[in-house]
Design an enzyme around this catalytic site. Structure first.
Site, PDB file in Angstrom:
ATOM      1  CG  HIS A   5       7.830  -5.501   6.906  1.00 31.22           C
ATOM      2  ND1 HIS A   5       6.894  -6.170   7.646  1.00 31.22           N
ATOM      3  CD2 HIS A   5       7.526  -4.189   7.039  1.00 31.22           C
ATOM      4  CE1 HIS A   5       6.068  -5.314   8.205  1.00 31.22           C
ATOM      5  NE2 HIS A   5       6.417  -4.098   7.850  1.00 31.22           N
TER       6      HIS A   5
ATOM      7  CG  HIS B 106     -31.347  -5.005 -26.716  1.00 32.68           C
ATOM      8  ND1 HIS B 106     -31.061  -6.312 -26.996  1.00 32.68           N
ATOM      9  CD2 HIS B 106     -30.595  -4.694 -25.623  1.00 32.68           C
ATOM     10  CE1 HIS B 106     -30.179  -6.775 -26.120  1.00 32.68           C
ATOM     11  NE2 HIS B 106     -29.882  -5.793 -25.267  1.00 32.68           N
TER      12      HIS B 106
ATOM     13  CD  GLN C 101       7.259  -0.204   6.415  1.00 32.46           C
ATOM     14  OE1 GLN C 101       6.658  -1.017   5.709  1.00 32.46           O
ATOM     15  NE2 GLN C 101       6.916   0.019   7.677  1.00 32.46           N
TER      16      GLN C 101
ATOM     17  CD  GLU D   2       3.013  -1.054   1.932  1.00 33.90           C
ATOM     18  OE1 GLU D   2       2.247  -1.801   2.565  1.00 33.90           O
ATOM     19  OE2 GLU D   2       4.227  -1.311   1.764  1.00 33.90           O
ATOM     20  CG  HIS D   3       3.920   2.575   4.349  1.00 33.76           C
ATOM     21  ND1 HIS D   3       4.539   1.349   4.124  1.00 33.76           N
ATOM     22  CD2 HIS D   3       2.753   2.302   4.977  1.00 33.76           C
ATOM     23  CE1 HIS D   3       3.782   0.381   4.607  1.00 33.76           C
ATOM     24  NE2 HIS D   3       2.687   0.925   5.127  1.00 33.76           N
TER      25      HIS D   3
ATOM     26  CG  ASP E 258       2.901  -0.570   9.879  1.00 37.10           C
ATOM     27  OD1 ASP E 258       2.275  -0.431   8.812  1.00 37.10           O
ATOM     28  OD2 ASP E 258       4.138  -0.715   9.931  1.00 37.10           O
TER      29      ASP E 258
END
Length: 436
Positions: free
Chosen positions: A267, A425, A264, A332-333, A366
């Site tokens: 990235h 109504h 990661q 996230e992971h 992934d």
């Protein structure tokens, strides 16, 4: 490469919560100049349509487009890209696509209804979105996995038309990306990118049809444009930097964990990789593995910066404490590299995806495990979910009152409506109450 240190935190420290909050802080403050520039691009595309898209494409991507039809790729070109792949490349894409599709099939939501005692029918109708736009980064970048992860769930949901936009700087196209589009069943491809592509998808032009939703990753201009067109169209999410959190009991090969952190961190410099363990000596072993393996990495400087600025090792006293920290981070992971991952996973409330056991590397998710890799970041797993088939389906409520049901419900609606001073109504409901 041992000329940097990874932040160390200890759950037992009195100010641990403050230290953790500082580590997690991510405030990508809106750049007002970029914001205004994107607003201008959107307005120009809304007003001028194709001509504005061509103008921006020629300017930003250094192309020489004259007519809008030059921006379109044919199905034959996509098929040609597919057939140009090496056998092992095609096999890998096909394997990933099949697994993603098989998983997505389990996510489909079906329509339902039930009948009450008086004959009133209530239910929910599920319909796919008519048309979806998929943004894919282009040029030298090759993200065929992103194409598969975004396109296949849309097709499984029943989306009838999937429009892909991918920038092609200087006319350069990536065969992997085009092959993935062919494999995933993308219907149309336009070689445009940036905020202008998002605007074109949101509002439509003479040549580019307006869509109901825009999905897919992009740079700051793309992310800003997605924010600004939200409401006109739906969007998947505004993603922050990639994240991984690993909980390990000290029994996994430290080199494996070091490489998982790298997966990661590579990235970008703002990615976040965190390791939690109840074994202090093990944290030292992983650190040594990091120093040993880092020089071998193609993106060593990016990894080093990421780990230095936003990475951390966290010492806890138990795996229960580790789960508590994980729920605070809402990663996230999340890798549970421990002996009994199923037990600990029961205590995890917030995570985009959980990778269970020592052999389940996040990288498998992934590409080819099956579940979607488009996941909530920056703590948003507290309230949001991975991209899936349900993101391409709409729910419509169904109400079919029997005469008896309208009579009884009308009484209740009348009281509530008059309580809100909405006389029309009330009378609308009262008209359907049977006179005694």
């Amino acid at each position: 490469m041992s000329d940097f240190k990874i932040t160390r935190l200890d759950y037992a420290d009195a100010n641990f919560k403050q230290q953790l909050a500082a580590l997690l802080a991510w405030d990508e403050t809106d750049d007002l100049e970029i914001h205004q520039r994107v607003l201008d691009i959107i307005a120009h595309v809304k007003k001028k349509g194709d001509s504005a898209v061509i103008e921006y494409t020629n300017r930003f991507d250094q192309r020489h487009i004259i007519q809008a039809d030059e921006l379109v790729l044919s199905q034959q070109q996509l098929e040609q890209a597919w057939h140009s792949l090496k056998p092992e490349q095609a096999h890998a894409l096909e394997t990933a696509a099949n697994r993603i599709k098989a998983y997505a099939e389990h996510q489909k939501i079906e329509s339902w209804q039930f009948t009450e005692g008086d004959g009133t029918i209530l239910g929910q109708k599920i319909t796919p979105l008519d048309r979806v736009g998929l943004y894919v980064p282009g040029g030298k970048a090759a993200y065929p996995s992103s194409v598969l992860m975004n396109a296949i769930p849309a097709k499984v949901a029943g989306v009838s038309e999937l429009i892909m936009v991918v920038p092609c700087p200087k006319g350069e196209m990536n065969s992997w990306v085009l092959a993935a589009a062919y494999l995933a069943g993308v219907d149309k491809v336009f070689t445009i990118g940036g905020a202008q592509a998002v605007a074109a998808l949101a509002y439509g032009t003479e040549s580019i049809p307006a869509v109901a939703k825009i999905v897919g990753p992009g740079n700051i201009y793309v992310a800003t444009a997605k924010k600004l067109v939200f409401g006109q169209v739906g969007i998947d999410m505004i993603a922050g930097p990639s994240e991984i959190l690993i909980i390990c009991d000290g029994k996994t090969d430290p080199a494996w964990i070091a490489m998982d952190l790298f997966s990661q961190a590579e990235h970008d410099e703002n990615a976040q990789a965190i390791l939690i363990s109840d074994d202090a000596d093990y944290l030292n072993q992983v650190e040594q593995s990091i120093y040993k393996l880092l020089p071998e990495m193609e993106r060593a400087e990016v990894i080093k910066t990421s780990l230095s600025n936003r990475g951390a090792f966290i010492k806890v006293n138990s795996l229960d404490e580790a789960a508590e920290v994980a729920n605070t981070i809402a990663p996230e992971h999340l890798e549970l590299s421990i002996a009994n991952p199923a037990d600990l996973s029961e205590k995890i409330r917030h995570a985009g995806a959980i990778f269970m056991g020592r052999h389940t590397a996040e990288a498998l998710g992934d590409y080819c495990a099956g579940p979607n890799h488009v996941l909530p970041t920056s703590g948003t797993a507290r309230f949001s979910s991975p991209l899936g088939v349900y993101d391409f389906q709409k729910r419509t409520s169904l109400i079919n009152c029997s005469e008896s049901g309208a009579h009884e419900l009308g009484k209740t609606a009348s009281v509530l409506a008059r309580g809100e001073s909405l006389t029309a109504h009330a009378r609308s409901a009262e008209f359907r109450i049977k006179s005694s």
